[in-house]
Structures are given as structure tokens and as C-alpha cells.
Design a protein around this motif. Structure first.
Motif, PDB file in Angstrom:
ATOM      1  N   LEU A  96       0.821  -1.207   0.000  1.00 41.75           N
ATOM      2  CA  LEU A  96       0.000   0.000   0.000  1.00 41.75           C
ATOM      3  C   LEU A  96       0.858   1.262   0.000  1.00 41.75           C
ATOM      4  N   GLY A  97       1.965   1.249   0.797  1.00 46.99           N
ATOM      5  CA  GLY A  97       2.864   2.396   0.799  1.00 46.99           C
ATOM      6  C   GLY A  97       3.540   2.595  -0.546  1.00 46.99           C
ATOM      7  N   ASN A  98       3.880   1.486  -1.190  1.00 47.45           N
ATOM      8  CA  ASN A  98       4.497   1.603  -2.515  1.00 47.45           C
ATOM      9  C   ASN A  98       3.520   2.209  -3.520  1.00 47.45           C
ATOM     10  N   VAL A  99       2.250   1.766  -3.430  1.00 50.33           N
ATOM     11  CA  VAL A  99       1.263   2.266  -4.388  1.00 50.33           C
ATOM     12  C   VAL A  99       0.877   3.713  -4.096  1.00 50.33           C
ATOM     13  N   LEU A 100       0.706   4.055  -2.810  1.00 50.08           N
ATOM     14  CA  LEU A 100       0.202   5.379  -2.452  1.00 50.08           C
ATOM     15  C   LEU A 100       1.279   6.444  -2.299  1.00 50.08           C
ATOM     16  N   LEU A 101       2.530   6.056  -1.996  1.00 53.53           N
ATOM     17  CA  LEU A 101       3.564   7.047  -1.716  1.00 53.53           C
ATOM     18  C   LEU A 101       4.717   7.001  -2.704  1.00 53.53           C
ATOM     19  N   VAL A 102       5.316   5.816  -2.873  1.00 54.91           N
ATOM     20  CA  VAL A 102       6.549   5.733  -3.659  1.00 54.91           C
ATOM     21  C   VAL A 102       6.297   6.075  -5.118  1.00 54.91           C
ATOM     22  N   ILE A 103       5.286   5.430  -5.701  1.00 54.65           N
ATOM     23  CA  ILE A 103       5.016   5.667  -7.129  1.00 54.65           C
ATOM     24  C   ILE A 103       4.608   7.125  -7.392  1.00 54.65           C
ATOM     25  N   PRO A 104       3.698   7.765  -6.574  1.00 57.31           N
ATOM     26  CA  PRO A 104       3.416   9.190  -6.797  1.00 57.31           C
ATOM     27  C   PRO A 104       4.627  10.092  -6.597  1.00 57.31           C
ATOM     28  N   LEU A 105       5.472   9.799  -5.596  1.00 54.37           N
ATOM     29  CA  LEU A 105       6.652  10.630  -5.382  1.00 54.37           C
ATOM     30  C   LEU A 105       7.638  10.507  -6.540  1.00 54.37           C
ATOM     31  N   VAL A 106       7.816   9.295  -7.050  1.00 56.06           N
ATOM     32  CA  VAL A 106       8.707   9.114  -8.212  1.00 56.06           C
ATOM     33  C   VAL A 106       8.175   9.882  -9.418  1.00 56.06           C
ATOM     34  N   TRP A 107       6.876   9.796  -9.632  1.00 53.39           N
ATOM     35  CA  TRP A 107       6.282  10.538 -10.758  1.00 53.39           C
ATOM     36  C   TRP A 107       6.439  12.038 -10.560  1.00 53.39           C
ATOM     37  N   LEU A 108       6.210  12.537  -9.309  1.00 52.09           N
ATOM     38  CA  LEU A 108       6.359  13.968  -9.020  1.00 52.09           C
ATOM     39  C   LEU A 108       7.787  14.439  -9.245  1.00 52.09           C
ATOM     40  N   HIS A 109       8.770  13.621  -8.805  1.00 53.32           N
ATOM     41  CA  HIS A 109      10.169  14.010  -9.003  1.00 53.32           C
ATOM     42  C   HIS A 109      10.558  13.995 -10.473  1.00 53.32           C
ATOM     43  N   GLN A 110      10.069  13.013 -11.190  1.00 51.23           N
ATOM     44  CA  GLN A 110      10.504  12.864 -12.575  1.00 51.23           C
ATOM     45  C   GLN A 110       9.863  13.878 -13.515  1.00 51.23           C
ATOM     46  N   TYR A 111       8.575  14.187 -13.300  1.00 52.60           N
ATOM     47  CA  TYR A 111       7.851  15.004 -14.264  1.00 52.60           C
ATOM     48  C   TYR A 111       7.579  16.419 -13.780  1.00 52.60           C
ATOM     49  N   LEU A 112       7.866  16.758 -12.508  1.00 51.03           N
ATOM     50  CA  LEU A 112       7.600  18.111 -12.022  1.00 51.03           C
ATOM     51  C   LEU A 112       8.824  18.769 -11.410  1.00 51.03           C
ATOM     52  N   LEU A 113       9.441  18.103 -10.432  1.00 50.35           N
ATOM     53  CA  LEU A 113      10.551  18.730  -9.729  1.00 50.35           C
ATOM     54  C   LEU A 113      11.801  18.829 -10.594  1.00 50.35           C
ATOM     55  N   THR A 114      12.078  17.802 -11.394  1.00 51.53           N
ATOM     56  CA  THR A 114      13.282  17.850 -12.232  1.00 51.53           C
ATOM     57  C   THR A 114      13.209  18.967 -13.271  1.00 51.53           C
ATOM     58  N   PRO A 115      12.128  19.129 -14.049  1.00 51.14           N
ATOM     59  CA  PRO A 115      12.071  20.287 -14.968  1.00 51.14           C
ATOM     60  C   PRO A 115      12.114  21.621 -14.241  1.00 51.14           C
ATOM     61  N   LEU A 116      11.442  21.720 -13.082  1.00 51.82           N
ATOM     62  CA  LEU A 116      11.493  22.966 -12.316  1.00 51.82           C
ATOM     63  C   LEU A 116      12.906  23.276 -11.828  1.00 51.82           C
ATOM     64  N   GLY A 117      13.651  22.238 -11.406  1.00 49.38           N
ATOM     65  CA  GLY A 117      15.040  22.433 -10.970  1.00 49.38           C
ATOM     66  C   GLY A 117      15.926  22.900 -12.108  1.00 49.38           C
ATOM     67  N   HIS A 118      15.748  22.320 -13.288  1.00 42.10           N
ATOM     68  CA  HIS A 118      16.541  22.765 -14.441  1.00 42.10           C
ATOM     69  C   HIS A 118      16.266  24.233 -14.773  1.00 42.10           C
ATOM     70  N   ALA A 119      14.984  24.629 -14.692  1.00 43.22           N
ATOM     71  CA  ALA A 119      14.652  26.027 -14.970  1.00 43.22           C
ATOM     72  C   ALA A 119      15.280  26.956 -13.939  1.00 43.22           C
ATOM     73  N   LEU A 120      15.204  26.579 -12.655  1.00 45.53           N
ATOM     74  CA  LEU A 120      15.822  27.411 -11.608  1.00 45.53           C
ATOM     75  C   LEU A 120      17.333  27.481 -11.762  1.00 45.53           C
ATOM     76  N   ALA A 121      17.973  26.374 -12.212  1.00 44.17           N
ATOM     77  CA  ALA A 121      19.426  26.400 -12.425  1.00 44.17           C
ATOM     78  C   ALA A 121      19.801  27.372 -13.545  1.00 44.17           C
ATOM     79  N   ARG A 122      19.017  27.375 -14.632  1.00 40.61           N
ATOM     80  CA  ARG A 122      19.297  28.332 -15.717  1.00 40.61           C
ATOM     81  C   ARG A 122      19.131  29.767 -15.224  1.00 40.61           C
ATOM     82  N   LEU A 123      18.075  30.002 -14.430  1.00 49.42           N
ATOM     83  CA  LEU A 123      17.864  31.345 -13.892  1.00 49.42           C
ATOM     84  C   LEU A 123      18.998  31.759 -12.956  1.00 49.42           C
ATOM     85  N   ALA A 124      19.501  30.811 -12.139  1.00 49.94           N
ATOM     86  CA  ALA A 124      20.604  31.129 -11.230  1.00 49.94           C
ATOM     87  C   ALA A 124      21.881  31.426 -11.996  1.00 49.94           C
TER      88      ALA A 124
END
Length: 352
Positions: A96-124
Motif C-alpha cells: 500500500l505504501g508503494n502504491v500510495l507514496l513511492v510511485i506518486p513521489l517518483v512521478w512527481l520528481h521525474q515530471y515536475l521537480l526535475t524540470p522545475l530544478g533545471h529552470a531554476l538552475a538556468r535562472l541562477a
């Protein structure tokens, strides 16, 4: 020729001569200690024997029973709870933890946080370039000008003030402080020497005399007394052990001759012959008779059972006639093929 050197044995230390005081103290002390220790040793040996009996007869079976009871009441239920409740529940929670936490967090990191981090790095990186230009073109010249003003307005006047005024005044004050320190050192040394001799005469010498002429002799006497008491206790404990062993053996022999030997004699001379006589004269004939009666009864029951069976069969034939024979019913199974031999003349051309 022996080439190996034998180890040199150190000379035995000579026995110290014992004074008359030690000899006078030793005998009374050993007598008194022996009188006091013998009852204690006998009570101790009795307690040891009772403790061993209780350990073998009570505590060890009770401990085994408690271990078995604890295993039945606690260990086995806990093992079953762990194996059939906790482990499946943990596996379900992990899934249940894998389905409810790990998979959503992996998706959030891969498709949201990583592009946002790249944009912030270019701005910095762009902001860093602007700040580097501002530091090189604006802040550095301003800092050089401020440093030149501070040097000519503060550092040069402060150095002139230190070299011309403060250094000479400090040297004069240091020379005066060294003189005052020497004077105070001489004063303190004189007072310390006087106090040392006063303390030595009034305190150290009386205490040293008291220690040398009073406390040391009393301490040696008490040490001799304590050593003799300790040796007397050890000697008395060993003697009391031998006395307790002798008393125990005497009581054991007395118990054996008063109780065990008469019981053994009665068993050997009276009960055993009577038991053998009863066994040979009464029990064995009774057992043989019982066995023969049992065999006769079993044979009679078997004959009666066979007679009853034959009677039922005769009655059934008289009333209903002979039972029909069952016809063979074909079950649709293929019959076994007859193997062709040399004597057989049946072929595919002559077969019906």
C-alpha cells in the motif's frame, strides 16, 4: 654433556621469626574462633545439603514445567501472531505504501521537480553572470577608493600615535611593574619561609612523633591481631568442615543402621520370599487359568458366531431361494487382443 642451562631457582625467603606476642595471641584466638565457627559450618553444610535436595527435587522440575508452560502460553502464540498476522499485515502495508507514496513521489520528481530544478538552475546561472559584472565593474573600484581613504585617515595617524606616545609610556609602566613585582616576590618569599617553619614546628613534628611512637605500634599490633584472626578463621573453617563431615557420616551411618538396614533385612528375608511364594503359588496358576478360560470363551464365541451365520444363510435360502448370479455387464472397455501365434491359422483372409 647437557648444553641447556637449567633455570636457577631463587633462594627461598627465610621464615620470619615470630615474637612471643604473636604466639601468645594465636592459641586463644584459634580456640575461640573454632568454638564459634563449628556451629556455623555445620549449619552451612546442612543448608547446602537441603539446597541441593530442593534443587534436584523441586526447583528443577518446577523450572522445566514453567519453561514448558511459558512456551505454550507465550512463545507459540507470539510465533503464530508474527507468522500469520504481523508478517501479512506488514506486506500489505508495504504494498500500500508503494502504491500510495513511492510511485506518486517518483512521478512527481521525474515530471515536475526535475524540470522545475533545471529552470531554476538556468535562472541562477543568468543571475550569477549579472552579479559578477556588477562586482567587477562597480563594487571593486568602490572598494579600492574606500580602502585608500581609510588608510590615510585612520591607519597612518594611529601608527604615528603608537610609535611616538603609547610605546614609550608602556615601557615605563612595564619597568615600574617589574620593580613592584620583585618587591612583592621578596615579601611573599619571606612570609612563606616563616609560615613553613611555624607549621613544621607546630604541626608536622608533633604529628610525626604521634605517628612514629603511638599510631605505628598500635597499627602493627592491630595488623598482627587481624592476621591471626584471619588465619584462625581459615583454620577453624577447615577443621569445622572435617567435624561436620564426620558428624554427617555418623548420622548417615546411624540412619542406615536404624532404618535402612532393618527395612532391607525385612524386604530381603520376609517380603521377597513371601512375594515369590505368592507369585508361584497363586498368581501364576490364576493367570494360567484366566488365559485358558479366555481361550475357551473366544473359541466358543467363534463357534457360536459361525453357527449363527450358517443358520441365517439356511433360513434365507429356505425363504427366498438361491440368490441370482450376477451377469457380467459390459462397461464399454476395449477387450484385450488375442496375440497371434504360429499354431493359429486365423488370418485377415479367413477371419469371419
Amino acid at each position: 654433556m647437557d648444553l641447556q642451562k637449567q633455570p636457577v631457582q631463587p633462594p627461598a625467603a627465610p621464615a620470619r621469626p615470630e615474637g612471643c606476642l604473636v604466639v601468645a595471641i594465636r592459641l586463644p584466638v584459634r580456640i575461640v574462633v573454632l568454638v564459634l565457627v563449628v556451629p556455623v559450618r555445620m549449619v552451612w553444610d546442612a543448608l547446602v545439603v537441603a539446597g541441593r535436595f530442593l534443587k534436584d527435587a523441586v526447583f528443577r522440575p518446577l523450572g522445566r514445567a514453567l519453561v514448558w508452560l511459558g512456551r505454550v502460553l507465550f512463545v507459540l502464540p507470539l510465533i503464530g501472531l508474527w507468522r500469520y498476522v504481523v508478517v501479512p499485515a506488514a506486506k500489505a502495508l508495504a504494498w500500500l505504501g508503494n502504491v500510495l507514496l513511492v510511485i506518486p513521489l517518483v512521478w512527481l520528481h521525474q515530471y515536475l521537480l526535475t524540470p522545475l530544478g533545471h529552470a531554476l538552475a538556468r535562472l541562477a546561472r543568468g543571475t550569477g553572470a549579472v552579479l559578477a559584472w556588477l562586482y567587477a565593474r562597480v563594487l571593486t573600484p568602490l572598494g579600492h577608493a574606500t580602502l585608500w581613504l581609510l588608510r590615510h585617515l585612520f591607519v597612518v595617524p594611529a601608527r604615528w600615535l603608537y610609535d611616538g606616545i603609547l610605546a614609550p609610556v608602556g615601557r615605563a609602566l612595564a619597568w615600574c611593574a617589574r620593580g613592584v613585582g620583585r618587591l612583592l616576590g621578596l615579601l611573599v618569599t619571606g612570609l612563606g619561609t616563616a609560615a613553613y617553619w611555624i607549621v613544621r614546628i607546630l604541626l608536622v613534628l608533633p604529628v610525626l612523633a604521634l605517628w612514629r611512637w603511638v599510631l605505628a605500634p598500635v597499627g602493627r599490633f592491630l595488623a598482627v591481631l587481624a592476621r591471626e584472626v584471619g588465619e584462625a578463621l581459615g583454620h577453624a573453617w577447615r577443621i569445622a568442615g572435617r567435624i561436620s563431615l564426620a558428624v554427617g557420616r555418623f548420622l548417615g551411618a546411624l540412619f542406615r543402621w536404624i532404618f535402612v538396614e532393618p527395612v532391607r533385612w525385612v524386604y530381603r528375608t520376609v517380603l521377597a520370599p513371601v512375594g515369590r511364594l505368592v507369585r508361584d503359588a497363586v498368581l501364576r496358576p490364576v493367570a494360567e487359568a484366566a488365559r485358558s478360560v479366555g481361550r475357551t470363551a473366544r473359541q466358543a464365541l467363534a463357534a457360536a458366531r459361525e453357527t449363527a451365520r450358517q443358520t441365517r444363510a439356511d433360513v434365507r435360502r429356505m425363504l427366498f431361494g438361491e440368490p441370482r448370479k450376477r451377469e457380467a455387464v459390459s462397461r464399454g472397455e476395449p477387450q484385450a487382443l488375442v496375440t497371434r501365434t504360429l499354431d493359429s491359422s486365423t488370418t485377415a483372409l479367413t477371419k469371419d
